[in-house]
Design a protein around this motif. Structure first.
Motif, mmCIF file in Angstrom:
data_model
loop_
_atom_site.group_PDB
_atom_site.id
_atom_site.type_symbol
_atom_site.label_atom_id
_atom_site.label_comp_id
_atom_site.label_asym_id
_atom_site.label_seq_id
_atom_site.Cartn_x
_atom_site.Cartn_y
_atom_site.Cartn_z
ATOM 1 N N UNK A 1 -9.174 50.154 8.031
ATOM 2 C CA UNK A 1 -9.542 51.510 7.612
ATOM 3 C C UNK A 1 -10.806 51.460 6.738
ATOM 4 N N UNK A 2 -11.593 52.521 6.829
ATOM 5 C CA UNK A 2 -12.876 52.568 6.135
ATOM 6 C C UNK A 2 -12.896 53.778 5.207
ATOM 7 N N UNK A 3 -12.879 53.501 3.914
ATOM 8 C CA UNK A 3 -12.733 54.560 2.930
ATOM 9 C C UNK A 3 -14.015 55.315 2.630
ATOM 10 N N UNK A 4 -13.876 56.594 2.352
ATOM 11 C CA UNK A 4 -15.005 57.447 1.959
ATOM 12 C C UNK A 4 -15.118 57.408 0.437
ATOM 13 N N UNK A 5 -16.274 56.969 -0.062
ATOM 14 C CA UNK A 5 -16.461 56.851 -1.506
ATOM 15 C C UNK A 5 -17.369 57.942 -2.071
ATOM 16 N N UNK A 15 -22.909 67.472 6.279
ATOM 17 C CA UNK A 15 -22.259 66.629 5.281
ATOM 18 C C UNK A 15 -22.881 65.240 5.238
ATOM 19 N N UNK A 16 -22.830 64.639 4.055
ATOM 20 C CA UNK A 16 -23.191 63.244 3.842
ATOM 21 C C UNK A 16 -21.953 62.501 3.405
ATOM 22 N N UNK A 17 -21.645 61.396 4.078
ATOM 23 C CA UNK A 17 -20.549 60.515 3.688
ATOM 24 C C UNK A 17 -21.117 59.133 3.390
ATOM 25 N N UNK A 18 -20.664 58.540 2.298
ATOM 26 C CA UNK A 18 -20.907 57.127 2.046
ATOM 27 C C UNK A 18 -19.571 56.423 2.258
ATOM 28 N N UNK A 19 -19.576 55.444 3.151
ATOM 29 C CA UNK A 19 -18.332 54.841 3.627
ATOM 30 C C UNK A 19 -18.330 53.338 3.354
ATOM 31 N N UNK A 20 -17.205 52.846 2.866
ATOM 32 C CA UNK A 20 -17.065 51.416 2.626
ATOM 33 C C UNK A 20 -16.879 50.679 3.947
ATOM 34 N N UNK A 21 -17.875 49.859 4.279
ATOM 35 C CA UNK A 21 -17.846 49.079 5.528
ATOM 36 C C UNK A 21 -18.742 47.863 5.319
ATOM 37 N N UNK A 22 -18.278 46.874 4.558
ATOM 38 C CA UNK A 22 -19.118 45.731 4.169
ATOM 39 C C UNK A 22 -19.761 44.991 5.339
ATOM 40 N N UNK A 39 -8.955 59.021 13.808
ATOM 41 C CA UNK A 39 -7.540 58.656 13.830
ATOM 42 C C UNK A 39 -7.161 58.206 15.233
ATOM 43 N N UNK A 40 -5.918 57.806 15.430
ATOM 44 C CA UNK A 40 -5.487 57.226 16.701
ATOM 45 C C UNK A 40 -5.683 58.149 17.900
ATOM 46 N N UNK A 41 -5.579 59.439 17.692
ATOM 47 C CA UNK A 41 -5.726 60.389 18.786
ATOM 48 C C UNK A 41 -7.140 60.976 18.857
ATOM 49 N N UNK A 42 -8.029 60.459 18.030
ATOM 50 C CA UNK A 42 -9.382 60.989 17.994
ATOM 51 C C UNK A 42 -10.276 60.392 19.067
ATOM 52 N N UNK A 43 -11.409 61.052 19.324
ATOM 53 C CA UNK A 43 -12.377 60.533 20.289
ATOM 54 C C UNK A 43 -13.378 59.638 19.564
ATOM 55 N N UNK A 44 -13.991 58.760 20.332
ATOM 56 C CA UNK A 44 -15.069 57.924 19.811
ATOM 57 C C UNK A 44 -16.378 58.700 19.925
ATOM 58 N N UNK A 45 -17.143 58.723 18.856
ATOM 59 C CA UNK A 45 -18.445 59.387 18.938
ATOM 60 C C UNK A 45 -19.455 58.697 18.023
ATOM 61 N N UNK A 46 -20.729 58.709 18.430
ATOM 62 C CA UNK A 46 -21.771 57.996 17.685
ATOM 63 C C UNK A 46 -22.422 58.851 16.601
ATOM 64 N N UNK A 47 -22.820 58.181 15.520
ATOM 65 C CA UNK A 47 -23.606 58.819 14.461
ATOM 66 C C UNK A 47 -24.665 57.816 14.002
ATOM 67 N N UNK A 75 -13.807 67.558 7.350
ATOM 68 C CA UNK A 75 -12.676 67.979 6.520
ATOM 69 C C UNK A 75 -12.132 66.852 5.638
ATOM 70 N N UNK A 76 -12.523 65.625 5.939
ATOM 71 C CA UNK A 76 -12.070 64.503 5.124
ATOM 72 C C UNK A 76 -12.709 64.569 3.740
ATOM 73 N N UNK A 77 -12.032 63.976 2.777
ATOM 74 C CA UNK A 77 -12.496 63.995 1.393
ATOM 75 C C UNK A 77 -12.637 62.565 0.867
ATOM 76 N N UNK A 78 -13.229 62.429 -0.312
ATOM 77 C CA UNK A 78 -13.328 61.127 -0.972
ATOM 78 C C UNK A 78 -11.928 60.533 -1.114
ATOM 79 N N UNK A 79 -11.824 59.246 -0.843
ATOM 80 C CA UNK A 79 -10.578 58.464 -0.842
ATOM 81 C C UNK A 79 -9.800 58.577 0.466
ATOM 82 N N UNK A 80 -10.201 59.489 1.374
ATOM 83 C CA UNK A 80 -9.634 59.464 2.716
ATOM 84 C C UNK A 80 -10.281 58.297 3.470
ATOM 85 N N UNK A 81 -9.698 57.947 4.622
ATOM 86 C CA UNK A 81 -10.211 56.806 5.375
ATOM 87 C C UNK A 81 -10.383 57.146 6.849
ATOM 88 N N UNK A 82 -11.332 56.453 7.470
ATOM 89 C CA UNK A 82 -11.613 56.570 8.903
ATOM 90 C C UNK A 82 -11.008 55.352 9.601
#
Length: 270
Positions: A1-5, A15-22, A39-47, A75-82
């Motif tokens: 999982x990759x957390x939104x910080x 929106x701007x997200x900074x995501x933990x992904x070392x 999430x598991x039922x989500x589609x794959x999409x590029x950014x 809709x995700x918030x800080x501390x949520x994960x991708x």
């Protein structure tokens, strides 16, 4: 999982997200992208990657909420994960000392352009930048981009801020440029490429057609460049803007528009 910080709203529906992904941050370069799944039922999409900090182990993305998946992401918030965050994918922007460079960015891709400009400026280039959006409210990162610009022009489709439209570029092109780089809406990149063609300015575009796996297996992102069929995910996403078949590309990008509209109508926010 990759957390939104970090989460910021830069403009309406943007929106701007900074995501933990070392692992991704350690190898990311300007021009590259990630493919994510919420999430598991989500589609794959590029950014497209807007920035990366290897020391912090974070990657920054900027996106517009235009469809079901991007709206869910917003809709995700800080501390949520991708769930999945794969990358960096694609080939990086060629960074060297070209000399005089024209950098043109539109909409949410202003962030990706800024990432490119930082590297190009560090390489010793002189940069003329053009940043555009549909209107004043959708302009983003202007002051940040100004810091890396020798000249900066702002434009909006409706003229609510700066120049109106993109065709003022013709006057700027009277100045000699050694390279042009553009990233943003496909129609904008097409227009810029056609305007630079008579001046013989090498022009690089960053394309984002329909994409599924991001590794060249599915063929969904194919685009005709010159007389060759190329895959944006592995051969690109950057190509010679003077060789791209834009009519075919735009037609393919619109193919699933009806399905996307139905998905949004049925979207319940889950």
């Amino acid at each position: 999982m990759y957390g939104i910080v970090r989460k910021e709203q830069l403009a309406p529906n943007t929106k701007l997200f900074e995501i933990t992904a070392p692992a991704v941050a350690a190898k990311s370069k300007p021009g590259q992208f990630v493919i994510l799944r919420i999430h598991e039922k989500g589609e794959r999409f590029p950014i497209t990657i807007a920035d990366a900090d290897p020391e912090k182990g974070t990657v920054t993305i900027i996106f517009a909420e235009v469809g079901k998946s991007s709206t869910q992401l917003g809709k995700l918030e800080v501390d949520d994960a991708i769930l999945n965050f794969s990358g960096p994918l694609g080939n990086a922007t060629k960074i060297e000392k070209f000399g005089e460079i024209l950098c043109v960015g539109g909409g949410v891709m202003a962030g990706a352009l800024l990432y490119q400009m930082k590297a190009l400026k560090k390489a010793g280039n002189k940069i003329t930048a053009i940043i555009g959006a549909r209107n004043k409210e959708h302009l983003i990162l202007i002051e940040e981009i100004r810091k890396f610009s020798d000249e900066l022009y702002v434009a909006t489709d409706d003229g609510s801020e700066g120049k109106e439209g993109i065709y003022f570029l013709k006057d700027i092109l009277e100045k000699k440029f050694d390279q042009a780089i553009t990233i943003g809406p496909t129609s904008m990149q097409m227009i810029v490429s056609e305007m630079t063609r008579p001046y013989g300015i090498p022009t690089t575009v960053n394309l984002f057609p329909i994409m599924v796996d991001g590794t060249g297996m599915c063929g969904a992102c194919r685009v005709t460049v010159g007389d060759e069929t190329r895959f944006a995910c592995v051969h690109g996403p950057e190509f010679d803007g003077h060789k791209v078949n834009y009519d075919e590309l735009i037609s393919r990008m619109r193919f699933y528009n009806p399905n996307e509209k139905i998905a949004m109508l049925l979207f319940d926010g889950v």
